[in-house]
Structure formats: C-alpha cells, structure tokens
Design a protein around this motif. Structure first.
Motif, PDB file in Angstrom:
ATOM      1  N   TYR A  20     -24.567  27.122 -58.432  1.00 13.61           N
ATOM      2  CA  TYR A  20     -25.273  25.949 -58.959  1.00 13.61           C
ATOM      3  C   TYR A  20     -24.890  24.662 -58.223  1.00 13.61           C
ATOM      4  N   ASN A  21     -23.870  24.730 -57.364  1.00 14.45           N
ATOM      5  CA  ASN A  21     -23.531  23.571 -56.522  1.00 14.45           C
ATOM      6  C   ASN A  21     -24.533  23.553 -55.378  1.00 14.45           C
ATOM      7  N   ASP A  22     -25.559  22.745 -55.502  1.00 10.37           N
ATOM      8  CA  ASP A  22     -26.675  22.809 -54.566  1.00 10.37           C
ATOM      9  C   ASP A  22     -27.479  21.513 -54.654  1.00 10.37           C
ATOM     10  N   ALA A  23     -28.442  21.364 -53.792  1.00 13.43           N
ATOM     11  CA  ALA A  23     -29.417  20.269 -53.866  1.00 13.43           C
ATOM     12  C   ALA A  23     -30.630  20.801 -54.619  1.00 13.43           C
ATOM     13  N   TYR A  24     -31.168  20.005 -55.525  1.00 13.09           N
ATOM     14  CA  TYR A  24     -32.278  20.422 -56.374  1.00 13.09           C
ATOM     15  C   TYR A  24     -33.494  19.539 -56.116  1.00 13.09           C
ATOM     16  N   THR A  25     -34.668  20.156 -56.116  1.00 15.30           N
ATOM     17  CA  THR A  25     -35.908  19.398 -55.940  1.00 15.30           C
ATOM     18  C   THR A  25     -36.984  19.908 -56.890  1.00 15.30           C
ATOM     19  N   GLY A  26     -37.918  19.046 -57.163  1.00 19.76           N
ATOM     20  CA  GLY A  26     -39.071  19.396 -57.976  1.00 19.76           C
ATOM     21  C   GLY A  26     -40.180  18.408 -57.684  1.00 19.76           C
ATOM     22  N   THR A  27     -41.332  18.626 -58.270  1.00 22.75           N
ATOM     23  CA  THR A  27     -42.468  17.744 -58.029  1.00 22.75           C
ATOM     24  C   THR A  27     -43.202  17.489 -59.335  1.00 22.75           C
ATOM     25  N   LEU A  28     -43.499  16.233 -59.575  1.00 22.08           N
ATOM     26  CA  LEU A  28     -44.360  15.847 -60.689  1.00 22.08           C
ATOM     27  C   LEU A  28     -45.757  15.621 -60.157  1.00 22.08           C
ATOM     28  N   THR A  29     -46.756  16.062 -60.882  1.00 22.61           N
ATOM     29  CA  THR A  29     -48.139  15.791 -60.541  1.00 22.61           C
ATOM     30  C   THR A  29     -48.691  14.821 -61.575  1.00 22.61           C
ATOM     31  N   ASP A  50     -45.238  19.041 -64.567  1.00 20.71           N
ATOM     32  CA  ASP A  50     -44.404  19.582 -63.502  1.00 20.71           C
ATOM     33  C   ASP A  50     -45.282  20.505 -62.660  1.00 20.71           C
ATOM     34  N   THR A  51     -45.202  20.374 -61.367  1.00 22.16           N
ATOM     35  CA  THR A  51     -46.083  21.144 -60.491  1.00 22.16           C
ATOM     36  C   THR A  51     -45.788  22.636 -60.555  1.00 22.16           C
ATOM     37  N   ALA A  52     -44.511  23.015 -60.689  1.00 25.38           N
ATOM     38  CA  ALA A  52     -44.144  24.431 -60.680  1.00 25.38           C
ATOM     39  C   ALA A  52     -44.336  25.096 -62.037  1.00 25.38           C
ATOM     40  N   ASN A  53     -44.014  24.404 -63.113  1.00 24.49           N
ATOM     41  CA  ASN A  53     -44.098  24.972 -64.457  1.00 24.49           C
ATOM     42  C   ASN A  53     -44.665  23.889 -65.349  1.00 24.49           C
ATOM     43  N   ARG A  54     -45.928  23.931 -65.600  1.00 24.59           N
ATOM     44  CA  ARG A  54     -46.655  22.813 -66.176  1.00 24.59           C
ATOM     45  C   ARG A  54     -46.038  22.170 -67.411  1.00 24.59           C
ATOM     46  N   GLN A  55     -45.444  22.927 -68.324  1.00 22.62           N
ATOM     47  CA  GLN A  55     -45.005  22.317 -69.576  1.00 22.62           C
ATOM     48  C   GLN A  55     -43.504  22.088 -69.671  1.00 22.62           C
ATOM     49  N   THR A  56     -42.737  22.459 -68.666  1.00 21.40           N
ATOM     50  CA  THR A  56     -41.305  22.187 -68.615  1.00 21.40           C
ATOM     51  C   THR A  56     -41.020  21.460 -67.310  1.00 21.40           C
ATOM     52  N   PHE A  57     -40.252  20.394 -67.387  1.00 24.59           N
ATOM     53  CA  PHE A  57     -39.898  19.650 -66.180  1.00 24.59           C
ATOM     54  C   PHE A  57     -38.636  20.274 -65.596  1.00 24.59           C
ATOM     55  N   MET A  58     -38.714  20.742 -64.336  1.00 24.35           N
ATOM     56  CA  MET A  58     -37.607  21.475 -63.732  1.00 24.35           C
ATOM     57  C   MET A  58     -37.355  21.042 -62.293  1.00 24.35           C
ATOM     58  N   LEU A  59     -36.089  21.210 -61.895  1.00 25.49           N
ATOM     59  CA  LEU A  59     -35.679  21.073 -60.509  1.00 25.49           C
ATOM     60  C   LEU A  59     -35.130  22.430 -60.087  1.00 25.49           C
ATOM     61  N   ALA A  60     -35.506  22.918 -58.917  1.00 26.51           N
ATOM     62  CA  ALA A  60     -35.033  24.217 -58.423  1.00 26.51           C
ATOM     63  C   ALA A  60     -34.014  24.000 -57.317  1.00 26.51           C
ATOM     64  N   ALA A  61     -32.982  24.853 -57.302  1.00 29.50           N
ATOM     65  CA  ALA A  61     -31.944  24.787 -56.269  1.00 29.50           C
ATOM     66  C   ALA A  61     -32.527  25.213 -54.930  1.00 29.50           C
ATOM     67  N   SER A  62     -32.099  24.557 -53.856  1.00 32.99           N
ATOM     68  CA  SER A  62     -32.673  24.866 -52.542  1.00 32.99           C
ATOM     69  C   SER A  62     -32.231  26.232 -52.016  1.00 32.99           C
ATOM     70  N   ARG A  63     -30.973  26.627 -52.239  1.00 31.80           N
ATOM     71  CA  ARG A  63     -30.507  27.924 -51.731  1.00 31.80           C
ATOM     72  C   ARG A  63     -30.829  29.075 -52.686  1.00 31.80           C
ATOM     73  N   THR A  64     -30.813  28.799 -53.989  1.00 30.36           N
ATOM     74  CA  THR A  64     -31.075  29.829 -54.993  1.00 30.36           C
ATOM     75  C   THR A  64     -32.125  29.284 -55.958  1.00 30.36           C
ATOM     76  N   PRO A  65     -33.419  29.365 -55.621  1.00 28.19           N
ATOM     77  CA  PRO A  65     -34.474  28.753 -56.434  1.00 28.19           C
ATOM     78  C   PRO A  65     -34.520  29.221 -57.888  1.00 28.19           C
ATOM     79  N   ALA A  66     -33.905  30.370 -58.190  1.00 26.15           N
ATOM     80  CA  ALA A  66     -33.870  30.818 -59.586  1.00 26.15           C
ATOM     81  C   ALA A  66     -32.946  29.927 -60.422  1.00 26.15           C
ATOM     82  N   ASN A  67     -32.026  29.228 -59.776  1.00 27.95           N
ATOM     83  CA  ASN A  67     -31.166  28.278 -60.480  1.00 27.95           C
ATOM     84  C   ASN A  67     -31.964  26.999 -60.683  1.00 27.95           C
ATOM     85  N   VAL A  68     -32.183  26.644 -61.937  1.00 30.96           N
ATOM     86  CA  VAL A  68     -32.990  25.459 -62.229  1.00 30.96           C
ATOM     87  C   VAL A  68     -32.238  24.521 -63.165  1.00 30.96           C
TER      88      VAL A  68
END
Length: 193
Positions: free
Chosen positions: A176-185, A106-124
């Motif tokens: 938590y009602n939001d669009a979530y995105t993340g990136t795999l490397t 995971d690009t943001a947190n190498r050992q956990t695969f996560m999606l972050a909320a677009s409006r509240t990125p702390a919501n994963v």
C-alpha cells in the motif's frame, strides 16, 4: 578562416531548410488531386451559423485535487486529509427558465470515489466529496452525470472538500506504500427548474 566559412555555410543551410519547411507547412493539404487522368475534383464547403439566442454556459472544474504525501496511520482512529476545491458556473447566457445542473462521478467506479495504486491497482483508497460537512452521496445519483452538485441559473461558485480517511490504511501491508491516482468526471446539462 576555413572553419568560419564552414560554420557560416552550415548555418545558411539550416536556415534554408527551416525556410523551406515553413513554406511547406503554410500550404494547405490537398484533399484531392486533379491530373491528366482525373480531370475534375470536388471540395466540400461548410459553414456554421449559431443562434445568438441559444443558451450557453461555462462551468469551471478543478484541474487537479492532490491529497499530498502522508504516512500510514499508527491507529485505526479517523484521521482525515481534506482538500478544498471549487466548482462554478462562470458564464451564463440566454438560459430562460433553465438552470445548469452540475454533477460528478468517479470515472472508474461511478458511485464510490476511489484512488488506485500505480503498482498494485487492486489496492484502492476511498475518499468522499463533501459540501458544508455533508457527503454529496446523500444527493441523488442521476444518469447521466452522477451525484448532483448544484443547479444554477446565474454565475455561481461553490466550495467542496475531497476527504480521505487515513485510517483505512491502518495495518495494511507494504504494497500500500505507493502513488495513487483516480479521475473525477464532471457533467453539466441544462435542466428545467
């Protein structure tokens, strides 16, 4: 008649400007100017010669993994959303005794695969990547690159599943009602068997 001539002249003007622009774009940009004060200039000349026996490979990765749209669950019972995707070595040449090792993190947190909320990125939302029902997190985490997916010496395609458990959203607030995105490397490297 006057209107037709006006439009024709306008079209000719646009055509002329387009031709001038095309001609200007076709000229290579000058790196150095030579003039009455600076009578000489230098230009770098380069070439690259490839070793025809050098190892080469191509790895195909997914362009996008989309869990789609879903509602928050009404209970905390596991309820998985699973999306299949392929990762493959699509071309190999001159590998000898080497293999193409393919890894992912995971690009943001190498050992956990996560999606972050677009409006509240702390919501994963956390998700996993599985092969044949087993998490790839059981594989070695290699630096550089991440979790080992596979190593291949020939054309190979392997199917994986991205798995998200909706139960993690149970009783979460409205933020938590939001669009979530993340990136795999994905990372590929030649390794010795």
């Amino acid at each position: 008649m006057k209107t037709c001539m006006h439009h024709r002249a306008k079209r000719c003007g646009y055509l002329g400007m387009a031709l001038l622009l095309a001609a200007a774009l076709a000229l290579p940009a000058a790196a150095h100017a030579i003039n009455q004060d600076e009578k000489t200039g230098k230009t770098d000349v380069t070439a690259t010669v490839e070793d025809p026996n050098a190892p080469s490979y191509t790895v195909e990765i997914p362009a996008k993994i989309d869990f789609g749209t879903f509602a928050k669950p009404t209970s905390n019972q596991p309820e998985e959303v699973s999306v299949s995707f392929n990762v493959g070595v699509t071309a190999v040449s001159n590998l000898g005794a080497q293999k193409v090792a393919v890894r992912v993190h995971d690009t943001a947190n190498r050992q956990t695969f996560m999606l972050a909320a677009s409006r509240t990125p702390a919501n994963v939302l956390e998700y996993d990547i599985e092969h044949s029902g087993a998490s790839i997190k059981a594989n070695d985490y290699v630096i550089p690159g991440g979790y080992q997916l596979f190593a291949a010496s020939m054309v190979t395609t392997i199917s994986y599943d991205a798995v998200l458990d909706k139960a993690q959203l149970f009783e979460k607030d409205e933020s938590y009602n939001d669009a979530y995105t993340g990136t795999l490397t994905f990372y590929a490297q030649l390794v010795t068997s």
